[in-house]
Design a protein around this motif. Structure first.
Motif, PDB file in Angstrom:
ATOM      1  N   ARG A   1       2.170  -3.430  -4.304  1.00 19.16           N
ATOM      2  CA  ARG A   1       2.474  -3.340  -3.717  1.00 19.16           C
ATOM      3  C   ARG A   1       3.077  -1.589  -2.974  1.00 19.16           C
ATOM      4  O   ARG A   1       3.252  -1.483  -1.906  1.00 19.16           O
ATOM      5  N   SER A   2       2.554  -0.494  -3.896  1.00 18.79           N
ATOM      6  CA  SER A   2       2.391   0.785  -3.724  1.00 18.79           C
ATOM      7  C   SER A   2       2.080   1.114  -2.693  1.00 18.79           C
ATOM      8  O   SER A   2       2.156   1.529  -1.127  1.00 18.79           O
ATOM      9  N   LEU A   3       0.490   0.943  -2.661  1.00 25.39           N
ATOM     10  CA  LEU A   3      -0.614   1.098  -1.674  1.00 25.39           C
ATOM     11  C   LEU A   3      -0.747   0.281  -0.347  1.00 25.39           C
ATOM     12  O   LEU A   3      -0.714   0.829   0.702  1.00 25.39           O
ATOM     13  N   GLU A   4       0.421  -1.139  -0.772  1.00 28.05           N
ATOM     14  CA  GLU A   4       0.107  -1.274   0.716  1.00 28.05           C
ATOM     15  C   GLU A   4       1.290  -0.838   1.609  1.00 28.05           C
ATOM     16  O   GLU A   4       0.839  -0.748   2.706  1.00 28.05           O
ATOM     17  N   VAL A   5       2.554  -0.206   1.388  1.00 29.71           N
ATOM     18  CA  VAL A   5       2.700   0.640   1.926  1.00 29.71           C
ATOM     19  C   VAL A   5       2.714   1.886   2.906  1.00 29.71           C
ATOM     20  O   VAL A   5       2.988   2.008   3.808  1.00 29.71           O
ATOM     21  N   ASP A   6       2.137   2.470   1.469  1.00 28.73           N
ATOM     22  CA  ASP A   6       1.602   3.349   1.702  1.00 28.73           C
ATOM     23  C   ASP A   6       0.222   4.044   1.073  1.00 28.73           C
ATOM     24  O   ASP A   6      -0.295   3.940  -0.344  1.00 28.73           O
ATOM     25  N   PRO A   7      -1.043   3.561   1.948  1.00 24.59           N
ATOM     26  CA  PRO A   7      -2.758   3.595   1.393  1.00 24.59           C
ATOM     27  C   PRO A   7      -2.450   5.219   0.211  1.00 24.59           C
ATOM     28  O   PRO A   7      -2.999   5.128  -0.650  1.00 24.59           O
ATOM     29  N   LEU A   8      -1.514   6.408   0.465  1.00 20.66           N
ATOM     30  CA  LEU A   8      -1.744   7.446  -0.450  1.00 20.66           C
ATOM     31  C   LEU A   8      -0.413   7.644  -1.011  1.00 20.66           C
ATOM     32  O   LEU A   8      -0.037   8.751  -0.991  1.00 20.66           O
ATOM     33  N   ALA A   9      -0.185   6.356  -1.709  1.00 18.30           N
ATOM     34  CA  ALA A   9       1.255   7.086  -2.220  1.00 18.30           C
ATOM     35  C   ALA A   9       1.240   7.323  -3.830  1.00 18.30           C
ATOM     36  O   ALA A   9      -0.242   7.312  -4.359  1.00 18.30           O
ATOM     37  N   SER A  10       2.418   8.305  -4.226  1.00 17.96           N
ATOM     38  CA  SER A  10       1.514   8.507  -5.289  1.00 17.96           C
ATOM     39  C   SER A  10       1.800   8.276  -6.205  1.00 17.96           C
ATOM     40  O   SER A  10       2.692   7.482  -6.620  1.00 17.96           O
ATOM     41  N   ILE A  11       1.545   8.785  -7.630  1.00 20.76           N
ATOM     42  CA  ILE A  11       2.194   8.299  -9.082  1.00 20.76           C
ATOM     43  C   ILE A  11       3.545   8.445  -9.060  1.00 20.76           C
ATOM     44  O   ILE A  11       3.450   7.346  -9.894  1.00 20.76           O
ATOM     45  N   GLU A  12       4.309   9.086  -8.598  1.00 18.83           N
ATOM     46  CA  GLU A  12       5.606   8.616  -8.843  1.00 18.83           C
ATOM     47  C   GLU A  12       6.131   8.274  -8.138  1.00 18.83           C
ATOM     48  O   GLU A  12       7.135   7.270  -8.472  1.00 18.83           O
ATOM     49  N   THR A  13       5.490   7.638  -6.978  1.00 17.88           N
ATOM     50  CA  THR A  13       5.940   6.959  -6.204  1.00 17.88           C
ATOM     51  C   THR A  13       5.696   5.558  -6.383  1.00 17.88           C
ATOM     52  O   THR A  13       6.180   4.343  -6.600  1.00 17.88           O
ATOM     53  N   ILE A  14       4.489   5.496  -7.217  1.00 15.54           N
ATOM     54  CA  ILE A  14       3.632   4.228  -7.655  1.00 15.54           C
ATOM     55  C   ILE A  14       4.514   3.458  -9.432  1.00 15.54           C
ATOM     56  O   ILE A  14       5.300   2.689  -9.132  1.00 15.54           O
ATOM     57  N   ALA A  15       5.103   5.038  -9.838  1.00 17.94           N
ATOM     58  CA  ALA A  15       5.866   4.568 -10.943  1.00 17.94           C
ATOM     59  C   ALA A  15       7.735   3.697 -10.574  1.00 17.94           C
ATOM     60  O   ALA A  15       8.774   3.137 -11.249  1.00 17.94           O
ATOM     61  N   GLN A  16       7.999   4.405  -9.527  1.00 18.11           N
ATOM     62  CA  GLN A  16       9.695   4.332  -8.892  1.00 18.11           C
ATOM     63  C   GLN A  16       9.439   2.538  -8.778  1.00 18.11           C
ATOM     64  O   GLN A  16      10.481   1.911  -8.715  1.00 18.11           O
ATOM     65  N   THR A  17       8.244   2.407  -7.556  1.00 12.70           N
ATOM     66  CA  THR A  17       7.909   0.761  -7.181  1.00 12.70           C
ATOM     67  C   THR A  17       8.014  -0.324  -8.137  1.00 12.70           C
ATOM     68  O   THR A  17       8.430  -1.194  -8.467  1.00 12.70           O
ATOM     69  N   GLN A  18       7.853   0.454  -9.696  1.00 13.95           N
ATOM     70  CA  GLN A  18       7.484  -0.302 -11.026  1.00 13.95           C
ATOM     71  C   GLN A  18       8.204  -0.799 -11.178  1.00 13.95           C
ATOM     72  O   GLN A  18       8.762  -1.652 -11.767  1.00 13.95           O
ATOM     73  N   GLU A  19       9.575   0.361 -11.424  1.00 12.21           N
ATOM     74  CA  GLU A  19      10.708  -0.395 -11.770  1.00 12.21           C
ATOM     75  C   GLU A  19      11.541  -0.966 -10.902  1.00 12.21           C
ATOM     76  O   GLU A  19      12.576  -1.715 -11.617  1.00 12.21           O
ATOM     77  N   GLU A  20      11.214  -0.793  -9.722  1.00 17.74           N
ATOM     78  CA  GLU A  20      11.698  -1.565  -8.650  1.00 17.74           C
ATOM     79  C   GLU A  20      11.757  -2.847  -8.872  1.00 17.74           C
ATOM     80  O   GLU A  20      12.484  -3.637  -8.764  1.00 17.74           O
TER      81      GLU A  20
END
Ligand code: DC
Length: 225
Positions: free
Chosen positions: A158-177
């Motif tokens: 999901r994170s890489l779909e939105v931003d191919p350079l998504a950070s580990i923090e963004t991925i962790a936040q997406t996982q929570e959502e």
């Protein structure tokens, strides 16, 4: 029902949308993204500043909203009351509110009816993806597949779909959502997210898009040849 159907369910980030589009294109079928329909109603509810806890007002807004959605896998457009909301329905605001709106029974009744009509109008075959397709929308579909993936794999996708350079923090936040949305979608009283007893479960965590697509195309050929 003579239309060939692939009922594809699964949680957010399981890869349903990209997979459906690709499978439909290869089979020469159309596709219906039912999540986009719940998102379009949610968009209209937010535009009208309706309190999400006021189920009567949410149901009324859904009733007054005309949704048009394309089923051509190569050209996806969705409108609400004539306005193109194809991009707007992916906003964080809509994503945060859509579980509440899709838990309202009258909203579901309305959209399930539209979804069945879309199936009846698709002459040859349709890939229809969502959460309750195998259980509620098309319980008689000859082919039902439930896609799963680990929470980590889904959040990464999901994170890489939105931003191919998504950070580990963004991925962790997406996982929570995603976790919060899954809990709401699976725990709701009406049509909760769950595999139909006769659906085939496919874990996509370690599969590429191409591998998932290939498996589904083979299943469709086996089922409808
Ligand atoms: O697939 P998606 O993430 O765009 O779906 C958005 C929301 O819509 C999801 O949180 C649950 C709801 N939904 C549903 O309740 N039933 C469906 N058939 C499809 C989506």
């Amino acid at each position: 029902m003579t239309t060939r159907t692939l009922a594809l369910d699964g949680p957010a980030g399981s890869g349903k949308s990209s997979v459906s589009r690709e499978v439909a294109q290869r089979l020469g079928w159309v596709m219906l993204d039912t999540g986009a329909m719940y998102r379009a109603i949610t968009w209209a509810v937010l535009q009208a500043n309706i309190d999400l806890d006021d189920h009567l007002a949410v149901a009324q807004e859904a009733h007054n909203t005309t949704i048009e959605i394309t089923t051509d896998p190569g050209n996806f457009v969705i409108t609400a009351n004539g306005e193109d909301v194809t991009s707007a329905i992916r906003s964080p605001e809509v994503s945060a509110a859509v579980s509440a709106v899709s838990a309202v029974p009258q909203v579901r009744e309305l959209l399930v009816q539209l979804q069945r009509e879309a199936v009846e109008n698709s002459a040859f075959g349709i890939v229809i993806e969502g959460r309750d397709i195998g259980t509620v929308v098309l319980p008689d579909s000859k082919l039902k597949v439930f896609l799963t993936a680990t929470p980590e794999a889904r959040a990464r996708r999901r994170s890489l779909e939105v931003d191919p350079l998504a950070s580990i923090e963004t991925i962790a936040q997406t996982q929570e959502e995603l976790h919060l949305r899954d809990a709401k979608d699976s725990g709701r009283e009406h049509s909760p997210l769950k595999p139909a007893p006769d659906s085939q479960i496919l874990d996509t965590s370690d599969l590429s898009l191409e591998q998932v697509v290939e498996q589904l195309v083979i299943l469709a050929h086996q089922t409808y040849s």
